[in-house]
Design a protein around this motif. Structure first.
Motif, PDB file in Angstrom:
ATOM      1  N   GLU A  42       0.829  -1.203   0.000  1.00 14.77           N
ATOM      2  CA  GLU A  42       0.000   0.000   0.000  1.00 14.77           C
ATOM      3  C   GLU A  42       0.863   1.252   0.000  1.00 14.77           C
ATOM      4  O   GLU A  42       0.576   2.226  -0.710  1.00 14.77           O
ATOM      5  N   LEU A  43       1.946   1.251   0.786  1.00  8.49           N
ATOM      6  CA  LEU A  43       2.848   2.400   0.802  1.00  8.49           C
ATOM      7  C   LEU A  43       3.475   2.602  -0.569  1.00  8.49           C
ATOM      8  O   LEU A  43       3.539   3.720  -1.085  1.00  8.49           O
ATOM      9  N   ARG A  44       3.911   1.508  -1.188  1.00 15.48           N
ATOM     10  CA  ARG A  44       4.484   1.580  -2.528  1.00 15.48           C
ATOM     11  C   ARG A  44       3.461   2.116  -3.521  1.00 15.48           C
ATOM     12  O   ARG A  44       3.760   2.950  -4.375  1.00 15.48           O
ATOM     13  N   SER A  45       2.222   1.665  -3.369  1.00 11.40           N
ATOM     14  CA  SER A  45       1.165   2.114  -4.277  1.00 11.40           C
ATOM     15  C   SER A  45       0.878   3.602  -4.110  1.00 11.40           C
ATOM     16  O   SER A  45       0.719   4.332  -5.090  1.00 11.40           O
ATOM     17  N   ILE A  57       1.774  11.789   2.325  1.00 13.85           N
ATOM     18  CA  ILE A  57       1.519  10.392   2.655  1.00 13.85           C
ATOM     19  C   ILE A  57       2.066  10.156   4.052  1.00 13.85           C
ATOM     20  O   ILE A  57       3.200  10.541   4.355  1.00 13.85           O
ATOM     21  N   GLY A  58       1.259   9.531   4.923  1.00 17.10           N
ATOM     22  CA  GLY A  58       1.669   9.356   6.305  1.00 17.10           C
ATOM     23  C   GLY A  58       1.464   7.946   6.810  1.00 17.10           C
ATOM     24  O   GLY A  58       0.649   7.185   6.266  1.00 17.10           O
ATOM     25  N   TYR A  59       2.218   7.598   7.848  1.00 17.06           N
ATOM     26  CA  TYR A  59       2.066   6.299   8.514  1.00 17.06           C
ATOM     27  C   TYR A  59       2.635   6.426   9.919  1.00 17.06           C
ATOM     28  O   TYR A  59       3.299   7.416  10.255  1.00 17.06           O
ATOM     29  N   GLU A  60       2.370   5.421  10.762  1.00 18.15           N
ATOM     30  CA  GLU A  60       2.843   5.443  12.141  1.00 18.15           C
ATOM     31  C   GLU A  60       3.659   4.195  12.443  1.00 18.15           C
ATOM     32  O   GLU A  60       3.339   3.100  11.972  1.00 18.15           O
ATOM     33  N   ARG A 132      -2.800  10.996   2.973  1.00 17.97           N
ATOM     34  CA  ARG A 132      -3.104   9.603   2.666  1.00 17.97           C
ATOM     35  C   ARG A 132      -2.391   8.719   3.695  1.00 17.97           C
ATOM     36  O   ARG A 132      -1.178   8.543   3.635  1.00 17.97           O
ATOM     37  N   TRP A 133      -3.146   8.162   4.632  1.00 21.04           N
ATOM     38  CA  TRP A 133      -2.557   7.383   5.717  1.00 21.04           C
ATOM     39  C   TRP A 133      -2.482   5.912   5.333  1.00 21.04           C
ATOM     40  O   TRP A 133      -3.449   5.337   4.838  1.00 21.04           O
TER      41      TRP A 133
END
Length: 348
Positions: A42-45, A57-60, A132-133
């Protein structure tokens, strides 16, 4: 080459860089690549979809335990601007909390290229629209991606601000991949700016593991300028032994520039308790460079501690150059920054 093809190549380069960097830098990864799970895909996408315009684009991932919170000044949250900027810098508070937050990593992607990295604790209110998380990103994948920004697979160097923010984000990760990555970035052969910024990140955020790397580098590295940066970084270490290491370095190191920087860093770390050490250096160190840096360190102490010694040197020291330097610092007043540069001497 048309514009669409150019954007596709730029977007693909982000993913290729992640794969290549992780294969070199993180041998503990299961298959040497960005893990083939749903979060990594999903991150790659999300990265590949920003073919035109810009997006956050964010993530934890888990936050380093020594860091309690990371947010902007004033307590009003952090505003992410559409063009990639942030209103106000981020500030860390230290110490453990009962409900420890996560680390929020935000990547600003512009036409297939990551041009900004920001990192905050998850308890910091972010003012942003349309982030976009991606859920479930692993620490090792995050470090691999950020590492590809710090040290691009195809060579070249990122802009200084991007380099610093990516290194800061890596250092704020809780897990061992961050230690391994930063240890690689300070190896001999890496560029000077990368080594220096990675050394500061090791001191500031990696606790005992970071201190161990810096202690070894101070003992073994052959680059005097870099060893001076290691000493500068140790002033920001939370490890208690760092003060003793700085004191030994100030008294015993073979390099006068390193000894002088150790005096400044020791004074920054222990405050007025450094006064006898600084007086000793002014009186007994054989190098004028070290004596001058001791004066700078005295000037950075609270006035009640440092200025009486400076006044004594300005009035009575046998060396006229040292008397002049002490008098100049007294005229300038206490404080840090470019004004602490001494005539003919380095900026600490």
């Amino acid at each position: 080459m048309n514009d669409k093809r150019t954007l596709r190549i730029a977007t693909s380069a982000v993913v290729v860089a992640v794969l290549g960097w992780q294969a070199r830098a993180l041998p503990a990864a299961r298959d040497g690549e960005l893990r083939n799970d749903s979060a990594a895909n999903e991150l790659r996408s999300e990265l590949s979809q920003v073919q035109a315009g810009a997006a956050w684009i964010g993530y934890e991932v888990p936050l380093a335990g020594e860091i309690a919170s990371i947010c902007c000044a004033g307590g009003a949250g952090c505003a992410l601007e559409p063009g990639g900027g942030v209103q106000g810098g981020s500030f860390e508070s230290r110490g453990r909390t009962s409900a420890h937050p996560e680390l929020s990593v935000l990547l600003h992607v512009q036409q297939g290229r990551i041009d900004r990295v920001e990192s905050f604790s998850s308890d910091c209110r972010l003012e942003a629209e349309g982030v976009r998380w991606v859920k479930g990103v692993r620490s090792e994948d995050s470090v691999a991606l950020l590492g590809s920004i710090v040290r691009p697979a195809g060579g070249g160097r990122p802009e200084p601000e991007l380099l610093s923010s990516a290194l800061a984000a890596i250092a704020r990760h809780a897990d061992a991949p961050a230690d391994r990555a930063l240890a690689l970035f300070v190896r001999p052969g890496e560029s000077g700016p990368l080594r220096e910024r990675a050394a500061m990140a090791l001191a500031h955020a990696r606790g005992g593991s970071g201190y161990a790397v810096l202690r070894r580098l101070l003992a073994e590295d052959q680059d005097g300028d870099f060893r001076r940066q290691v000493v500068r970084s140790l002033a920001f270490s939370d490890v208690a032994e760092a003060a003793d290491l700085l004191l030994r370095t100030a008294r015993e190191d073979r390099n006068p520039a390193v000894r002088g920087q150790a005096l400044v860093s020791y004074a920054r770390k222990v405050g007025g308790a450094a006064l006898p050490v600084l007086e000793e250096a002014v009186a007994n160190d054989p190098e004028m460079e070290v004596k001058g840096m001791a004066l700078v360190a005295l000037n950075r102490l609270p006035k009640r501690d440092g200025h009486p010694v400076l006044a004594e040197v300005a009035a009575h020291h046998r060396d006229p150059d040292l008397r002049h330097r002490a008098a100049m610092l007294l005229r300038l007043g206490s404080g840090t920054g470019p004004r602490d540069r001494l005539p003919g001497g380095p900026t600490p």
